[in-house]
Scaffold this motif. Structure first.
Motif, PDB file in Angstrom:
ATOM      1  N   ALA A 327       0.915  -1.272  -0.086  1.00  0.00           N
ATOM      2  CA  ALA A 327      -0.051   0.047   0.019  1.00  0.00           C
ATOM      3  C   ALA A 327       1.053   1.434  -0.011  1.00  0.00           C
ATOM      4  O   ALA A 327       0.665   2.298  -0.664  1.00  0.00           O
ATOM      5  N   ALA A 350     -10.090   1.414  -0.815  1.00  0.00           N
ATOM      6  CA  ALA A 350     -10.015   0.165  -0.103  1.00  0.00           C
ATOM      7  C   ALA A 350      -9.822  -0.960  -1.166  1.00  0.00           C
ATOM      8  O   ALA A 350      -9.286  -2.332  -0.864  1.00  0.00           O
ATOM      9  N   THR A 351     -10.856  -1.120  -2.037  1.00  0.00           N
ATOM     10  CA  THR A 351     -11.110  -2.371  -2.864  1.00  0.00           C
ATOM     11  C   THR A 351      -9.887  -2.571  -3.659  1.00  0.00           C
ATOM     12  O   THR A 351      -9.496  -3.614  -3.897  1.00  0.00           O
ATOM     13  N   PHE A 353      -6.824  -1.527  -3.274  1.00  0.00           N
ATOM     14  CA  PHE A 353      -5.724  -1.964  -2.199  1.00  0.00           C
ATOM     15  C   PHE A 353      -5.787  -3.520  -2.047  1.00  0.00           C
ATOM     16  O   PHE A 353      -4.836  -4.157  -1.931  1.00  0.00           O
ATOM     17  N   GLN A 354      -7.024  -3.977  -1.824  1.00  0.00           N
ATOM     18  CA  GLN A 354      -7.133  -5.496  -1.297  1.00  0.00           C
ATOM     19  C   GLN A 354      -6.749  -5.943  -2.938  1.00  0.00           C
ATOM     20  O   GLN A 354      -6.195  -7.132  -2.534  1.00  0.00           O
ATOM     21  N   GLU A 357      -3.268  -6.243  -3.273  1.00  0.00           N
ATOM     22  CA  GLU A 357      -2.166  -7.092  -2.167  1.00  0.00           C
ATOM     23  C   GLU A 357      -2.398  -8.405  -2.254  1.00  0.00           C
ATOM     24  O   GLU A 357      -1.671  -9.230  -1.895  1.00  0.00           O
ATOM     25  N   GLY A 387     -11.654  -6.436  -6.647  1.00  0.00           N
ATOM     26  CA  GLY A 387     -11.435  -6.845  -5.187  1.00  0.00           C
ATOM     27  C   GLY A 387     -12.705  -7.505  -5.019  1.00  0.00           C
ATOM     28  O   GLY A 387     -12.655  -8.383  -4.319  1.00  0.00           O
ATOM     29  N   GLU A 391     -12.955 -11.659  -3.788  1.00  0.00           N
ATOM     30  CA  GLU A 391     -13.031 -12.028  -2.531  1.00  0.00           C
ATOM     31  C   GLU A 391     -13.523 -13.458  -2.288  1.00  0.00           C
ATOM     32  O   GLU A 391     -14.679 -13.565  -2.682  1.00  0.00           O
ATOM     33  N   SER A 404      -8.900  -3.910   6.779  1.00  0.00           N
ATOM     34  CA  SER A 404      -7.547  -3.687   6.798  1.00  0.00           C
ATOM     35  C   SER A 404      -7.265  -2.888   5.491  1.00  0.00           C
ATOM     36  O   SER A 404      -6.479  -1.967   5.596  1.00  0.00           O
ATOM     37  N   ALA A 405      -7.870  -3.307   4.201  1.00  0.00           N
ATOM     38  CA  ALA A 405      -7.616  -2.609   3.021  1.00  0.00           C
ATOM     39  C   ALA A 405      -8.249  -0.981   3.342  1.00  0.00           C
ATOM     40  O   ALA A 405      -7.605  -0.057   2.642  1.00  0.00           O
ATOM     41  N   ARG A 408      -5.635   0.833   5.143  1.00  0.00           N
ATOM     42  CA  ARG A 408      -4.060   0.977   4.537  1.00  0.00           C
ATOM     43  C   ARG A 408      -4.626   2.330   3.534  1.00  0.00           C
ATOM     44  O   ARG A 408      -3.759   3.191   3.270  1.00  0.00           O
TER      45      ARG A 408
END
Length: 460
Positions: A327, A350-351, A353-354, A357, A387, A391, A404-405, A408
């Motif tokens: 991130a 956030a999606t 970033f997920q 990662e 994302g 999932e 978490s995402a 971040r």
């Protein structure tokens, strides 16, 4: 780092009565004292890096005298101030001692207050010198953190290794996958080393035709071979005094390996078409993306050259082994790309970033930088899974991954500004701290390089 209060005064004198009286006076003055009855044990203790604030020594002693001790102390890397005491001193001796690096020269008989004043002034100078050295080390580590981004344990350890190895001219072998930053490591070793003012010369051994490698390494004279229309300086000679970075060193033909080994062993080269031997002195940083000992066992790489290159080894972790840094790295690359292309850095969800990662990132940092540039330019990132669709798992697992995402993304967007994160997510400080701890997030990982403070001596 010791301070003026903790650094002891070392007192060297073969007379036990003098040692006792002077040590008692200094201790009454709230100064720590360590005594020696001869110069040799004091010098051995200094070479073992025992803490010393000021070295006070008599001149006339059996065996090694005070002047010889002074000379030996000045040869150390960070010598303490030396105060010499004698009852037989004269002007030439004092001048000679001061020229040799003596801090001060006290002649017997003297008032104890005179020695105490002299010692305290020397101790302040010692403290200042040690503090300056500590600040230089902290600055060096801080600058390393700005070049080798990441707070993953492997990256913290790597920066410490580089800070230790850079001042030493030992050859280094860097192991790492393509795109993991091997040349950045080589440049750090060069820039923070003693030859930083000399050239840094990079050569990709895998990109050269076999018949040109020896000319590139050792140079050639005019007419040495067809097409050699003039004299050419080889990379080893060009890098002399500095650093030669050999990328993909495993690609070197065996014939070139033999000559390279000899050049490194003897510290000299002979250009093609010449009989003149030329001296070279340099550090070689070699990089390989395959295991050289395995190649050596298979007869594809000389084992003796491996040992010559791998005086010490550094391993760069692939990006998939430091996912906690993705991130912060992606945000950093986005800011760089936005500045280069004169664009506003878009917000990273956030999606996204997920999805970032979860990627395998076979191209490591190079591939992640490419993805960040495409994102800033509004282009599709090849191979990136959506994302939400990608999932899987239980509801709790999906919620934890999203949380978490999201954290971040918010930390990255605000460059580690905790107050701004608290306000955007409407979280109290304690709750935010707990969530960051649960997901292994550290504020320092999201700071812009220029905002990072150099770590203290006991910090990661």
């Amino acid at each position: 780092m010791p301070t003026e209060d903790t650094l002891p005064i070392w007192l060297v004198d073969d007379d036990p009565d003098v040692r006792e009286s002077l040590s008692q006076w200094l201790e009454v003055s709230d100064l720590a004292v360590r005594t020696f009855d001869a110069a040799t044990p004091a010098l051995e203790a200094l070479r073992d890096d025992a803490p010393c604030g000021v070295l006070v020594s008599d001149v006339k002693m059996p065996g090694m005298d005070g002047l010889a001790l002074l000379d030996a102390v000045q040869a150390l890397e960070a010598p303490p101030p030396v105060v010499l005491i004698t009852g037989h001193g004269d002007v030439p001796m004092a001048v000679s001692a001061m020229q040799a690096g003596c801090w001060d020269f006290v002649e017997k008989p003297f008032a104890p207050e005179r020695l105490e004043e002299c010692v305290r002034r020397a101790l302040r100078q010692r403290r200042l010198a040690l503090e300056n050295a500590r600040l230089r080390d902290a600055l060096r580590e801080g600058d390393l953190a700005g070049r080798l981004l990441g707070q993953a344990p492997a990256m913290v350890a790597l920066r410490r290794q580089i800070a230790t190895l850079a001042p030493v001219r030992a050859n280094v072998l860097v192991q790492g996958e393509t795109g993991s930053g091997k040349e950045v490591v080589a440049r750090c070793l060069h820039d923070f080393g003693p030859g930083s003012d000399a050239p840094f010369v990079a050569l990709n051994c895998g990109a050269l035709a076999p018949e040109l490698i020896e000319s590139e390494l050792f140079g050639h004279e005019k007419g040495a071979f067809t097409g050699a229309h003039g004299r050419r300086l080889g990379k080893l000679e060009h890098a002399s005094g500095g650093t030669l970075f050999l990328d993909e060193v495993e690609s070197l033909p065996l014939s070139a390996q033999v000559k390279l080994l000899r050049a490194l062993q003897e510290g000299e080269i002979t250009p093609l078409g010449s009989n003149a031997v030329r001296p070279v002195a340099l550090r070689v940083v070699a990089a390989a993306k395959t295991d050289l000992p395995v190649l050596a066992r298979e007869g594809r790489f000389r084992e003796d050259l491996y040992y010559r290159l791998a005086i010490t080894e550094l391993r760069l972790p692939p990006l998939r082994e430091r996912r906690e840094d993705i991130a912060a790295l992606f945000g950093h690359f986005c800011r760089q790309a936005a500045a280069v292309h004169e664009r506003d850095a878009p917000e990273v969800s956030a999606t996204l970033f997920q999805a970032l990662e979860r990627q395998p990132w076979p191209g490591n940092l190079r591939q992640l930088r490419n993805a960040a540039t495409r994102f800033v330019l509004g282009l599709e990132i090849p191979g990136l899974e959506d994302g939400e669709e990608a999932e899987h798992g239980s509801l709790n697992a999906q919620l934890a991954a999203f949380e978490s995402a999201l954290l971040r993304a918010t930390l990255g967007r605000h460059a580690g500004n905790i107050q701004a994160v608290m306000e955007e997510l409407e979280l109290p400080r304690r709750t935010l701290n707990q969530k960051m701890l649960r997901h292994g997030l550290r504020r320092e990982a999201f700071l812009a390089p220029e905002d990072r403070e150099p770590p203290g001596p006991n910090e990661a």
